[in-house]
Design a protein around this motif. Structure first.
Motif, mmCIF file in Angstrom:
data_model
loop_
_atom_site.group_PDB
_atom_site.id
_atom_site.type_symbol
_atom_site.label_atom_id
_atom_site.label_comp_id
_atom_site.label_asym_id
_atom_site.label_seq_id
_atom_site.Cartn_x
_atom_site.Cartn_y
_atom_site.Cartn_z
ATOM 1 N N HIS A 158 13.282 7.265 7.183
ATOM 2 C CA HIS A 158 14.228 7.339 6.528
ATOM 3 C C HIS A 158 15.059 5.666 5.773
ATOM 4 N N PHE A 159 14.274 4.750 7.158
ATOM 5 C CA PHE A 159 14.625 3.351 6.669
ATOM 6 C C PHE A 159 13.826 3.050 5.728
ATOM 7 N N HIS A 160 12.127 3.946 4.969
ATOM 8 C CA HIS A 160 11.512 3.539 4.079
ATOM 9 C C HIS A 160 12.058 3.597 3.218
ATOM 10 N N ASP A 161 12.799 4.627 2.737
ATOM 11 C CA ASP A 161 13.286 5.423 1.537
ATOM 12 C C ASP A 161 14.148 4.286 1.617
ATOM 13 N N LEU A 162 15.887 4.079 2.129
ATOM 14 C CA LEU A 162 16.957 3.210 2.093
ATOM 15 C C LEU A 162 16.055 0.994 1.703
#
Length: 310
Positions: free
Chosen positions: A239-243
């Protein structure tokens, strides 16, 4: 349906924030007494920053409803909480109305009498119409945030998926409304500080900047909240990668708009050759008299930034 959980304890953080806010408010009052004009200028900068988080979160929230995806699911509650501060933005705009005479030169009668360019813009740049437009902008943001939060809460309570459709249907035109209102708000509140200057990309610059600010704030909040329930069971490194990818895209978009703004200003300052009817007539006269172009003196054209031969 709503599931109970033990949220992280932020009581200490809230107390510290309250103390800092009280001290800041006291310093704000002192600054207003010492120097009224600089106070309102500084206040406008702070207002722009915090408004960016609220309105930018509204843009991201509607984007999530339109596109879906796991990246938006984990930050949806944070975005909704940020949009619920828009009523505070409405209240914080009141000092700008009060201090408009200290901020905007187009509110000065003597400036309008001396400057024809600003005087020409009076039908648009006047305090009454300025206030009406602000009410429209703030009202539109408030209504969008109100319905999105209301339907989201009802969906949590009932589990009815029809509310998700309502939010998606509203987010389509809502995104268009948001872009237009942010564009005109940036023109009214910030670009009109220099009433003679204008830029065609100024509104998009604020749309990108406010969305970027909101996403950076949201990622910071998510990193903090993911240490406790329930996000510690949901949020994953992916999720942090996508954000992070979305953040990079917004940084690039903001950089592009900023460079475009710089390029517009730079091109406007570069002198360009001016060819006039006078030059053509002079060349014909020189031909008849036998004088060559090299014998013709240079003549400066005011405002052109270059010289032509006459």
């Amino acid at each position: 349906m709503i599931k109970s959980f033990n949220p992280p304890d932020f009581s200490r953080f809230q107390m510290r924030a309250l103390i800092i806010g009280a001290v800041g408010f006291l310093l704000l009052l002192i600054g207003a007494v010492i120097n009224r004009e600089e106070f309102f200028q500084a206040y406008l900068i702070g207002f722009a920053f915090w408004t960016g988080i609220s309105v930018g979160s509204l843009a991201l929230l509607m984007l999530q409803h339109l596109t879906g995806g796991g990246w938006g699911f984990v930050i949806r509650r944070i975005l909704e909480a940020s949009t619920r501060t828009i009523p505070l933005v409405v209240a914080l705009f009141i000092p700008i109305i009060i201090g408009s005479h200290s901020l905007y030169e187009w509110t000065h009668k003597e400036v309008l009498e001396a400057n024809k360019v600003i005087s020409f813009k009076t039908p648009y740049l006047n305090l009454s119409f300025f206030t009406v437009r602000a009410v429209v902008y703030l009202g539109a943001w408030f209504l969008l945030a109100f319905f999105l939060n209301k339907w989201s809460l009802q969906q949590d309570r009932t589990g009815d998926r029809s509310y998700a459709k309502n939010m998606r249907v509203l987010s389509g035109p809502g995104m268009v409304i948001l872009i237009f209102t942010v564009t005109f708000a940036s023109i009214d509140w910030f670009m009109s500080l220099e009433a003679e200057w204008f830029s065609t990309i100024y509104g998009f610059l604020f749309v990108a900047a406010w969305t970027l600010t909101a996403l950076a704030f949201t990622i910071t909040a998510l990193a903090t909240l993911s240490k406790g329930e329930p996000l510690n069971q949901i949020v994953a490194p992916l999720h942090f990668h996508d954000l992070g990818k979305l953040l990079l895209a917004l940084v690039m978009l903001w950089s592009y708009f900023s460079f475009s703004q710089f390029l517009i200003i730079l091109c406007g300052a570069v002198p360009v050759p001016v060819i006039t009817k006078f030059e053509t007539q002079s060349a014909q006269a020189d031909t008849r008299s036998g004088a060559g172009a090299r014998d013709a003196p240079d003549r400066f054209v005011p405002g052109a930034g270059t010289r032509i031969r006459s």
